[in-house]
Write a protein that holds these residues in place. Structure first.
Motif, PDB file in Angstrom:
ATOM      1  N   VAL A  50       3.862  30.591 -32.210  1.00 51.70           N
ATOM      2  CA  VAL A  50       4.220  29.265 -31.678  1.00 51.70           C
ATOM      3  C   VAL A  50       5.700  28.932 -31.875  1.00 51.70           C
ATOM      4  N   LEU A  51       6.485  29.908 -32.330  1.00 56.19           N
ATOM      5  CA  LEU A  51       7.920  29.637 -32.491  1.00 56.19           C
ATOM      6  C   LEU A  51       8.657  29.945 -31.194  1.00 56.19           C
ATOM      7  N   GLY A  52       9.905  29.515 -31.149  1.00 54.18           N
ATOM      8  CA  GLY A  52      10.730  29.828 -29.990  1.00 54.18           C
ATOM      9  C   GLY A  52      10.612  28.816 -28.863  1.00 54.18           C
ATOM     10  N   ASP A  53      11.336  29.092 -27.788  1.00 56.31           N
ATOM     11  CA  ASP A  53      11.424  28.167 -26.660  1.00 56.31           C
ATOM     12  C   ASP A  53      10.203  28.300 -25.746  1.00 56.31           C
ATOM     13  N   ALA A  54       9.904  27.139 -25.125  1.00 56.91           N
ATOM     14  CA  ALA A  54       8.763  27.107 -24.198  1.00 56.91           C
ATOM     15  C   ALA A  54       9.195  27.548 -22.799  1.00 56.91           C
ATOM     16  N   GLY A  55      10.529  27.614 -22.579  1.00 54.94           N
ATOM     17  CA  GLY A  55      11.007  28.023 -21.255  1.00 54.94           C
ATOM     18  C   GLY A  55      11.093  26.881 -20.262  1.00 54.94           C
ATOM     19  N   ALA A  56      11.048  25.632 -20.773  1.00 57.85           N
ATOM     20  CA  ALA A  56      11.178  24.459 -19.887  1.00 57.85           C
ATOM     21  C   ALA A  56      12.053  23.426 -20.603  1.00 57.85           C
ATOM     22  N   SER A  57      12.421  22.374 -19.863  1.00 60.19           N
ATOM     23  CA  SER A  57      13.206  21.276 -20.452  1.00 60.19           C
ATOM     24  C   SER A  57      12.434  19.971 -20.318  1.00 60.19           C
ATOM     25  N   ASN A  58      12.736  19.026 -21.211  1.00 52.55           N
ATOM     26  CA  ASN A  58      12.050  17.734 -21.135  1.00 52.55           C
ATOM     27  C   ASN A  58      12.916  16.728 -20.374  1.00 52.55           C
ATOM     28  N   VAL A  59      12.452  15.487 -20.335  1.00 51.46           N
ATOM     29  CA  VAL A  59      13.152  14.447 -19.582  1.00 51.46           C
ATOM     30  C   VAL A  59      14.562  14.232 -20.130  1.00 51.46           C
TER      31      VAL A  59
END
Ligand code: AFP
Length: 334
Positions: A50-59
């Protein structure tokens, strides 16, 4: 008979005392249970994938960590079916999240930063969840953004959970600020401090000093005088801490006093600041004031700011009330 007070008993006694109703008691229990789930997910670290980037950005245009997304999902799922909420707002979602029509609606609005400080996750530094509870305006069953835009004084509850060496939930329902520690053997949050009192004075400050060249003159003068210590106008030495997880920095202040500052500067002026009003500054301000501290924008009591947007940012100064007053004097003097 056990002298330990689990969160459930604390909340039942608060309900008996007329401080909360059954629906708000359920809401807080559900959020606390979701925070346990987040704590367990975080504690797996690299073993949990569950570490690292999700590959998306938030608002906010910020890269989402996998745990940002997972924490948000845990809180949404936990709060969908209980019938205590009319709507949800999150740092991770552009618009308010409706309660699915298959479930009954309640009278409260829940706002949260599901995982604050997430840039610290991959280096195993404390992070946390921050939440705020508002009443849904009477007669509103499909709350829109405007219904969430209530000043911090309208909060009926607020809290944060720090996922650190221990998992600690800090909560207020408007009658003091109280600390609960997660007993991992029983899975219960146990009351470990009733009635936090933040020392009125401090010799410890928290600010990201790498922004110094961007600070406005009064902020620069205030920090320079802290650094000058006993050789300068403050006449005493100061220590500094900056964890870059607001929940961890605030919890240190809850525990031993201090002042936390994220002022507006040349770098973040166009956004209005770094930290978000509705689900970071306001809940923290409610908790800090209930613990005898102070929280402001530097010019105005934080809880009285009239929100203009769900993800609005504000300058934040909070902590030991006499030190917050000193900072506000520097700001008035210019
Ligand atoms: P992240 O959630 O992106 O790590 O930001 C954390 C935060 O919102 C707050 O928890 C910290 O106090 C602040 O930002 C740290 O900001 P800097 O990275 O500019 O020091």
């Amino acid at each position: 008979m056990s002298t330990r007070t689990p969160l459930t008993r604390f909340l039942i006694e608060a309900e008996r005392a007329g401080q909360i109703n059954a629906e708000l008691r359920l809401l807080i229990e559900v959020v606390a249970r979701a925070c346990k789930g987040i704590s367990y997910a975080i504690s797996k670290g690299a073993l949990g994938g569950v570490l690292g980037d999700a590959g998306a950005s938030n608002v906010q245009g910020e890269a989402q960590k996998k745990l940002d997304v997972l924490s948000n999902e845990i809180l949404l799922e936990a709060n969908a079916w209980g019938g205590h909420l009319a709507g949800i707002a999150s740092e991770e979602m552009d618009e308010p999240h409706p309660i699915p029509d298959v479930y009954p609606k309640g009278n409260f609005l829940l706002l949260f930063d599901p995982l604050d400080g997430s840039s610290n996750i991959d280096v195993n530094v404390s992070v946390g969840t921050i939440f705020s509870v508002l009443r849904c305006p009477d007669g509103v069953t499909e709350p829109k953004t405007a219904h969430f835009l209530q000043p911090g004084t309208a909060q009926v509850a607020a809290g944060y959970t720090v996922y650190g060496p221990s998992t600690v939930l800090v909560l207020t329902v408007g009658h003091g600020t109280h600390v609960f520690t997660l007993d991992r053997e029983t899975g219960s949050f146990i009351l470990t401090q009733r009635g936090v009192r933040i020392p009125e004075d401090t010799q410890e400050y928290a600010i990201n000093a790498s922004n110094a060249r961007h600070w406005d003159a009064p902020v620069k003068r205030y920090v320079d005088d802290l650094v000058a210590g006993r050789t300068g106008p403050r006449g005493k030495d100061f220590n500094t801490r900056w964890i870059a997880s607001m929940v961890a920095d605030v919890h240190r202040i809850m525990s031993r006093g201090g002042i936390f500052l994220y002022p507006v500067d040349a770098k973040c002026r166009d956004k209005g600041g770094r930290l978000r009003l509705m689900y970071e500054a306001n809940p923290m301000a409610f908790l800090v004031e209930q613990a005898g501290g102070a929280a402001s924008t530097g010019h105005q009591r934080m809880l009285e700011v009239q929100p203009a947007g769900l993800h609005q940012r504000v300058p934040v100064v909070l902590g030991s009330k006499n030190e917050v007053a000193v900072f506000e004097r520097y700001m008035r003097e210019g």
